[in-house]
Design a protein around this motif. Structure first.
Motif, PDB file in Angstrom:
ATOM      1  N   SER A 164      -6.061   4.105  -8.493  1.00 32.14           N
ATOM      2  CA  SER A 164      -6.272   5.329  -7.733  1.00 32.14           C
ATOM      3  C   SER A 164      -6.430   6.516  -8.672  1.00 32.14           C
ATOM      4  N   LEU A 198      -1.761   1.939  -8.479  1.00 29.94           N
ATOM      5  CA  LEU A 198      -1.623   3.374  -8.746  1.00 29.94           C
ATOM      6  C   LEU A 198      -2.590   3.799  -9.848  1.00 29.94           C
ATOM      7  N   ARG A 249       8.321  -0.445  -3.651  1.00 31.87           N
ATOM      8  CA  ARG A 249       9.618  -0.248  -3.002  1.00 31.87           C
ATOM      9  C   ARG A 249      10.202  -1.581  -2.547  1.00 31.87           C
ATOM     10  N   THR A 255      -7.858   6.857  -2.102  1.00 29.71           N
ATOM     11  CA  THR A 255      -6.675   6.985  -2.959  1.00 29.71           C
ATOM     12  C   THR A 255      -5.409   6.939  -2.122  1.00 29.71           C
ATOM     13  N   LEU A 256      -5.469   7.518  -0.916  1.00 29.27           N
ATOM     14  CA  LEU A 256      -4.294   7.482  -0.046  1.00 29.27           C
ATOM     15  C   LEU A 256      -3.902   6.047   0.277  1.00 29.27           C
ATOM     16  N   LEU A 296       2.970   2.143  -3.212  1.00 27.97           N
ATOM     17  CA  LEU A 296       4.346   2.614  -3.033  1.00 27.97           C
ATOM     18  C   LEU A 296       5.159   1.608  -2.224  1.00 27.97           C
ATOM     19  N   PHE A 327     -10.164  10.986  -0.837  1.00 25.02           N
ATOM     20  CA  PHE A 327      -8.800  11.162  -0.345  1.00 25.02           C
ATOM     21  C   PHE A 327      -8.342   9.915   0.403  1.00 25.02           C
ATOM     22  N   ASN A 356      -2.469   4.372  -2.753  1.00 26.19           N
ATOM     23  CA  ASN A 356      -1.131   4.873  -3.056  1.00 26.19           C
ATOM     24  C   ASN A 356      -0.102   4.311  -2.097  1.00 26.19           C
ATOM     25  N   VAL A 357      -0.448   4.324  -0.801  1.00 24.12           N
ATOM     26  CA  VAL A 357       0.521   3.854   0.180  1.00 24.12           C
ATOM     27  C   VAL A 357       0.844   2.381  -0.071  1.00 24.12           C
TER      28      VAL A 357
END
Lengths: 466, 424
Positions: free
Chosen positions: A384, A381, A459, A447-448, A455, A444, A451-452
């Motif tokens: 990014s 994170l 999780r 970073t996407l 995350l 985009f 991030n994915v």
């Protein structure tokens, strides 16, 4: 000034009508209730009849109002363009854009950039007329709809009307609509960036963009112009971004991680309650402040230090930008790592202590490995963040796209180039401006993905210990 | 006798304790490093900033010469009245020895080129001043300002200075007579941008930020709360809500400049909204802060215990009544805290505003949502780019103002949280 209402007034009128609707609906419900034998005969409480009227009064009117205003300027501009004389209409798109701008300037009473020619004055008049016509019709339509809705609901109010259920249903739809805005935002980002990028890749092939080693987006305006090659090989830009991000991570990861470990494992309560908010301040400082600080204080300091060791340091070195960016990112790493370290079950630590391990051995060999997926997630994170950070690099990093990994040299980044290409005088539709969107698309996507992954990792990790 | 296990352990102990100590020290160093940097940043900006709150003024005996001003009875001729000449005359009168044309020019350049506006405003307020002499403090030029504040050395070679020896002499004479003085810099807080550092102020940028934030708040708070309520209280767990959730989490981490690209492509190019307008800035900021507010609001809703919901449902409330009459009021302080933090972030955000043209040089203070405007962080960016020495302290001072706003907002959030936080 024309007699039409301006949008703000119209908005207030709609709100006023809707308040009126509320009062009238409530009154009406009392009236029908008295006829039927008391308020207890109503299906819902009188407030709901009022709310029902108010909602029907406001919502359709507001929807029409916002869509009208969104598309108004576009449609009017198209109409004005189509009424221009042919020789103006057939101009290339960018010239036409300039003319439209001039017309708008005339409309607003600003001095336009060209000497005013009669067809443009006529067009401006036309624009004004269409604009006031549009506002007038909007006013009439919206108010008519609001009042009509009010009257219809008034008539339908009777003791059997299930007003509460209707109101709740409507509110639920409003809530759903609000929650979908996030999706529309994503779609908007993807479509807008993708659309312009595709236009860019029609001119410059994707492979050239991704593998070219030279970046100099200045397009030649005249054929014989020197130094404007207009080449769009983005590799130096990507390398620069990676270099600065790497420097930033070299600062942020050790400091952030050690801070997190110290705060969660060693520090007592008072120290923690003071140090943690202070660290968070670093995250709250606007990036433009960091940028100013990097350019004003850190970069000259590094240059002077370099000069002391006979090193040739550029005054816009990647090191200065990366260093300051790293400091900015420390709190991201530390607070996220803090969370994951705290989530490691105490039983693991107790087990290590029981085997005779010291505290630092426990942390290094038990806690950190156990928390590793979470830490990796937080670092991703942070990466990014570093890639997408704009102001620090715009102010402290350079513009020239050098293909180098020397942190003392000037490099440029994706975000710097986007800003450089889109701020200031821009020619519409030239590969130069479109290149910014292509860079934006890359930004985009990268970073996407980061991030994915982050995350998902975080999780998964949380679930493991819950 | 051979070594026992305990001896082996004991031999290693000293080394292990050393490692333990070092590890602890690393931790302290890490925190100290961040805090030292924080202090360094504040001190570096603070020391640059504090001088900007004062400004050098020169006292002139301004004589409203009817001959220079001409006809001052009506508005049109007043607009063309030569106030700069009035100011220059009064300055020249203080130094009768200055005769040559070039020297005169050097002398009059000591006073700010905007000084005549103040004289004009004074005159418009009181037209009876014609033919009178009035003592006025007028802003000095930024070069003089820098010299008086000590940012420019007086001792350096004449060629390296922006002020020559003549000018230095005049300034010293003014100083000796008490006609030059540092006073509180009201201009900085009451005007818009300017090319002249001594006339530049942050009020235009602050108003631009204010309008932008109003739009952001009006859109993002209701929408964010509504979205959070739906997702937390009503939505069934299915693919659709999963997509929304993933989306929101992703948007929270999308670089802010991408939102700027969205604003440029959709709001400006597609819908044809005005460039540089706080309205568009506010809409872009709304999209950017929405995820923050939604996430904070959901956390606030989650912290309301289920017993409250069950009690409400138990006495016959509908689900909607339960949420709006019981859960929402309890969650509202938490939501407000989240909203304030989101707004604070939006207030400091610069990059998306660059994309939608809020970087233009705008002198006028915006008075509405569609007037061209800049925002406070953008103003900082613009001034940081200016080469004049005078803008350096202005930039730092603008940063101090911005940080003050941010600290105030965050303090408000903390107070709200402390005051209304409930442990169930």
């Amino acid at each position: 000034m024309d007699t039409n209402m301006n949008p703000t007034m119209l908005l207030l009128t709609i709100l006023f009508l809707s308040v009126m609707g509320f009062i009238m609906g409530k009154r009406r419900s009392y009236a029908v209730a008295n006829d039927a034998g008391g308020v207890s005969e109503l299906h819902s409480r009188p407030t709901y009849y009022g709310s029902l009227t108010a909602l029907w009064c406001a919502i359709p009117a507001l929807i029409i109002f916002s869509f009208w205003l969104l598309f108004e300027s576009r449609i009017i501009t198209d109409l004005v363009i189509s009424s221009l004389p042919d020789q103006l209409q057939n101009l290339p798109a960018d010239r036409l854009n300039l003319i439209v701008n001039d017309i708008k300037n005339i409309v607003n009473g600003n001095i336009s950039s060209v000497d005013i020619n009669p067809s443009m004055v006529a067009a401006a008049e036309h624009y004004k007329k269409l604009n006031s016509l549009s506002h007038a019709s909007l006013t009439v339509i919206v108010i008519a709809i609001a009042i009509a809705a009010m009257l219809v609901i008034q008539r339908t109010i009777n003791p059997k009307l299930r007003a509460r259920n209707h109101v709740e249903q409507m509110i639920k739809y409003i809530l759903i609509a609000c929650s979908t805005i996030a999706i529309f935002t994503t779609i908007g980002i993807v479509l807008s960036v993708l659309y312009e990028s595709i236009r860019f890749f029609r001119v410059i092939p994707l492979t050239d963009f991704l593998t070219g080693l030279e970046w100099s987006p200045q397009m030649a305006i005249r054929a014989d112009q020197v130094g404007s090659s207009g080449s769009f090989g983005a590799v130096p830009v990507f390398m620069g971004t990676m270099l600065i991000s790497a420097i930033a991570m070299c600062v942020a990861v050790p400091i952030g991680l050690m801070s997190a470990i110290y705060l969660s494992e060693y520090a007592n309560r008072t120290f923690r309650s003071i140090a943690k908010p202070l660290l968070e301040i670093l995250a709250g400082i606007p990036t433009v402040v960091y940028g100013f600080f990097a350019a004003l204080t850190v970069a000259p300091m590094i240059r002077d230090t370099g000069a002391f060791f006979w090193l040739d340091v550029s005054s816009e070195s990647a090191l200065a930008a990366g260093l300051v960016m790293g400091i900015m990112i420390i709190p991201f790493v530390s607070s996220l790592s803090d969370d994951v370290i705290n989530a490691v079950p105490q039983s693991l630590r107790d087990g290590a202590y029981a085997l005779g391990a010291t505290k630092s051995e426990t942390i290094r060999q038990v806690v950190v490995p156990a928390a590793l997926p979470g830490i990796v997630g937080s670092v991703l994170l942070a990466v990014s963040r570093a890639i997408g950070e704009t102001m620090i690099v715009v102010m402290a990093a350079g513009m020239s796209a050098n293909l180098t990994v020397n942190p003392l040299k000037t490099v440029t980044t994706v975000t710097v180039q986007i800003v450089a290409l889109l701020v200031g005088d821009q020619e519409f539709d030239s590969p130069k401006t479109l290149a910014a969107f292509a860079l934006g698309l890359m930004l985009f996507i990268v970073t996407l993905i980061l991030n994915v992954i982050a995350l998902v990792v975080v999780r998964k990790y949380r679930e493991q210990y819950e | 006798m051979s070594e026992t296990n305990i001896d082996i352990v004991k031999q290693g102990l000293e080394k292990r304790y050393g490692a333990e100590k070092r590890f602890r020290i690393y931790g302290v160093c890490a925190i100290a490093a961040s805090l030292i940097f924080l202090a360094f940043l504040f001190i570096s900006i603070g020391t640059n900033a504090y001088t900007a709150f004062q400004q050098t003024f020169i006292r002139l005996s301004v004589y409203f010469d009817p001959e220079i001003l001409g006809d001052t009875t009506n508005k049109e001729s007043l607009a063309s009245a030569n106030f700069p000449a009035v100011v220059k005359q009064s300055l020249l009168k203080m130094f009768p020895e200055v005769q040559s044309r070039s020297e005169k020019k050097q002398l009059t350049s000591l006073i700010s080129s905007g000084a005549s506006y103040y004289v004009r405003d004074m005159f418009i307020e009181n037209p009876a001043l014609v033919g009178e002499t009035v003592q006025v403090w007028l802003p000095a030029d930024d070069d003089v300002d820098m010299l008086i504040k000590g940012h420019v050395e007086r001792g350096v070679e004449e060629g390296e200075r922006r002020l020559n020896n003549n000018q230095l002499g005049w300034i010293e004479k003014l100083e000796k007579d008490g006609n030059i003085e540092k006073r509180f810099n009201k201009i900085f807080f009451t005007t818009g941008d300017s090319r002249e550092p001594e006339l530049a102020g942050i009020f235009g940028a602050v108003s631009g930020s204010f309008f932008t934030m109003i739009v952001t708040l009006l859109f993002s708070f209701p929408i964010g709360v509504a979205a959070a309520i739906y997702l937390e209280e009503f939505a069934k767990k299915n693919r659709w809500t999963d997509i929304i959730e993933v989306n929101i989490n992703n948007l929270a981490a999308v670089p802010s400049i991408v939102f700027g690209l969205l604003g440029l492509a959709v709001f400006l190019n597609f819908f044809g909204m005005p460039r540089s307008a706080p309205l568009v800035g506010g809409l872009v900021m709304t999209l950017m802060t929405l995820p923050v507010i939604i996430i904070a609001s959901r956390a606030a809703l989650k912290s309301v215990p289920p017993s409250i919901r069950e009690a409400a449902l138990g006495v016959g409330a509908s689900q909607m009544q339960m949420v709006f009459h019981h859960v929402l009021p309890l969650a509202l302080p938490g939501m407000l805290t989240g909203a304030i933090i989101g707004m604070a972030r939006a207030l400091g955000e610069t990059a998306p505003l660059l994309m939608i043209g809020m970087v233009a040089f705008i002198v006028d203070v915006p008075s509405g949502f569609t007037d061209p405007a800049t925002a406070l962080p953008v103003q900082i960016f613009l001034w940081a780019d200016s080469p004049e020495r005078g803008f350096l302290e202005k930039t730092s001072a603008a940063i101090m103002v911005l940080l003050t706003f941010l600290i105030a907002m965050n303090a408000l959030a903390v107070i709200l949280r402390k005051k209304f936080e409930k442990r169930w």
